[in-house]
Each structure stands twice: as C-alpha cells, then as structure tokens.
Design an enzyme around this catalytic site. Sequence first.
Site, PDB file in Angstrom:
ATOM      1  N   HIS A  20       0.841  -1.206   0.000  1.00 44.51           N
ATOM      2  CA  HIS A  20       0.000   0.000   0.000  1.00 44.51           C
ATOM      3  C   HIS A  20       0.878   1.260   0.000  1.00 44.51           C
ATOM      4  O   HIS A  20       0.636   2.195  -0.772  1.00 44.51           O
ATOM      5  CB  HIS A  20      -0.843   0.075   1.284  1.00 44.51           C
ATOM      6  CG  HIS A  20      -1.943  -0.927   1.393  1.00 44.51           C
ATOM      7  ND1 HIS A  20      -2.141  -1.699   2.508  1.00 44.51           N
ATOM      8  CD2 HIS A  20      -2.946  -1.260   0.537  1.00 44.51           C
ATOM      9  CE1 HIS A  20      -3.211  -2.464   2.347  1.00 44.51           C
ATOM     10  NE2 HIS A  20      -3.713  -2.223   1.152  1.00 44.51           N
ATOM     11  N   LYS A  44     -18.973  -3.936  10.070  1.00 39.52           N
ATOM     12  CA  LYS A  44     -17.937  -4.980  10.075  1.00 39.52           C
ATOM     13  C   LYS A  44     -16.802  -4.603  11.012  1.00 39.52           C
ATOM     14  O   LYS A  44     -16.270  -3.493  10.940  1.00 39.52           O
ATOM     15  CB  LYS A  44     -17.364  -5.142   8.660  1.00 39.52           C
ATOM     16  CG  LYS A  44     -18.037  -6.281   7.908  1.00 39.52           C
ATOM     17  CD  LYS A  44     -17.623  -6.361   6.479  1.00 39.52           C
ATOM     18  CE  LYS A  44     -16.339  -6.996   6.124  1.00 39.52           C
ATOM     19  NZ  LYS A  44     -16.101  -6.951   4.667  1.00 39.52           N
ATOM     20  N   ARG A  94      -1.724  -5.925  -8.319  1.00 39.27           N
ATOM     21  CA  ARG A  94      -0.669  -6.920  -8.118  1.00 39.27           C
ATOM     22  C   ARG A  94      -0.657  -7.980  -9.208  1.00 39.27           C
ATOM     23  O   ARG A  94       0.292  -8.721  -9.324  1.00 39.27           O
ATOM     24  CB  ARG A  94      -0.822  -7.606  -6.756  1.00 39.27           C
ATOM     25  CG  ARG A  94      -0.384  -6.725  -5.602  1.00 39.27           C
ATOM     26  CD  ARG A  94      -0.877  -7.266  -4.298  1.00 39.27           C
ATOM     27  NE  ARG A  94      -2.322  -7.298  -4.297  1.00 39.27           N
ATOM     28  CZ  ARG A  94      -3.067  -7.477  -3.203  1.00 39.27           C
ATOM     29  NH1 ARG A  94      -2.491  -7.669  -2.040  1.00 39.27           N
ATOM     30  NH2 ARG A  94      -4.377  -7.468  -3.283  1.00 39.27           N
ATOM     31  N   SER A 131      -2.966  -7.409   3.168  1.00 41.59           N
ATOM     32  CA  SER A 131      -3.262  -7.295   4.604  1.00 41.59           C
ATOM     33  C   SER A 131      -3.701  -8.651   5.154  1.00 41.59           C
ATOM     34  O   SER A 131      -3.284  -9.050   6.249  1.00 41.59           O
ATOM     35  CB  SER A 131      -4.374  -6.270   4.842  1.00 41.59           C
ATOM     36  OG  SER A 131      -4.000  -5.011   4.349  1.00 41.59           O
TER      37      SER A 131
END
Length: 163
Positions: A20, A44, A94, A131
Amino acid sequence: MTSPRRCVCPGSYDPVTLGHSDVIRRAAGLYDEVVVAVMHNPAKRGTFTPEERRDLIVDTCADLDNVRVELFAGRLLVDVARELEATAIVKGLRGGTDFAYELPMALMNRHLTGIETVFLPGDPSLEHISSSLVKEVAAHGGDISGLVSDRVRDALLARLQGE
Ligand code: PNS
C-alpha cells in the site's frame, strides 16, 4: 491559479502494508495532493479500528508532505471522491486476480460519476503482500518483517496477543 490535481487512494487498510505505502508514495509523485481514504463498513469489525488504521498509515507515510489520511464510514467511494474534488482514484494492481476484482469497481465508479481509476502496477518485489496474508502469517507465528512497517508489525503482534 489552477486548482491542485488531487487523487484519492481508497482501501480498507486493515492494516496498511508496504505494498500500500509503495502505491501511495508513487501516487504522491504523480499528483499535487493525495488523500488516503480509509473506507470502512461500520457493520464490520476489523482487526484494527478505523482510527488505528488511519494512525498507522499516517506513521507509514510521515515523510510525504502532500499526503493526508481521512476516514469515511459507510460511504460510496464516488461520493467521497466528489466531496474531496479528486480527479482520479488511484489503485495498485498486483496481477490478474487484482485486475478481475478491481475492473468492475472501476467501471461502476466511472458509470456513477465519470471518475476515472488509474492503476499503478504493483512493484514485483511486493506483489505477494496483502493485509489478509500478513495477518494470517502473523497469527501463525511467521515473521512479517519486510511486509509491513516496524510500527505496524508491533501493533499487529500486540493485537494478536490480546494486548
Ligand atoms: O482495500 P480494499 O478492501 O480492497 O478496498 C475496497 C474499497 C474499500 C476501495 C471498496 O470496497 C469501496 O470503494 N468501498 C466503498 C463503497 C463503494 O463505493 N462501493 C461500490 C464500489 S463500485
């Protein structure tokens, strides 16, 4: 005087990785201003609170003076981008899997307001970093140095140990 060219780098950033921060850094070289938008769903629960995510990004990007970090709860990205007067959304890619995930969002966002998404190819040396994988590796006792900043590593290890 012309208005500054501003982009938005949106994400969950739970937590920010070196992948990031590479994209944010490169966006900061292309635009006058970068707003890192921590987009979170209030329904969430993440590993880090939105405020913690913001603080970890601020720490990771402390040397970039044209970058700021803001939190947005339960908002559409296009509305956030309009409010920020951003001319583009910048995302890192990516590989093919990211492209398949990102393309419909880019097209939907352009459909909604006309805003363009600019994709930056992920640095190949950081391509394996996400992550969720960082959290999985850390949860099983693996070494996450070189995947996240030292501060993020320490915060994640503390969180996993129940602080
Ligand atoms: O880091 P992530 O989880 O891949 O980021 C995805 C994110 C937060 C950028 C995306 O889910 C998003 O834009 N959410 C905000 C709500 C929204 O605008 N949804 C419609 C997308 S077309």
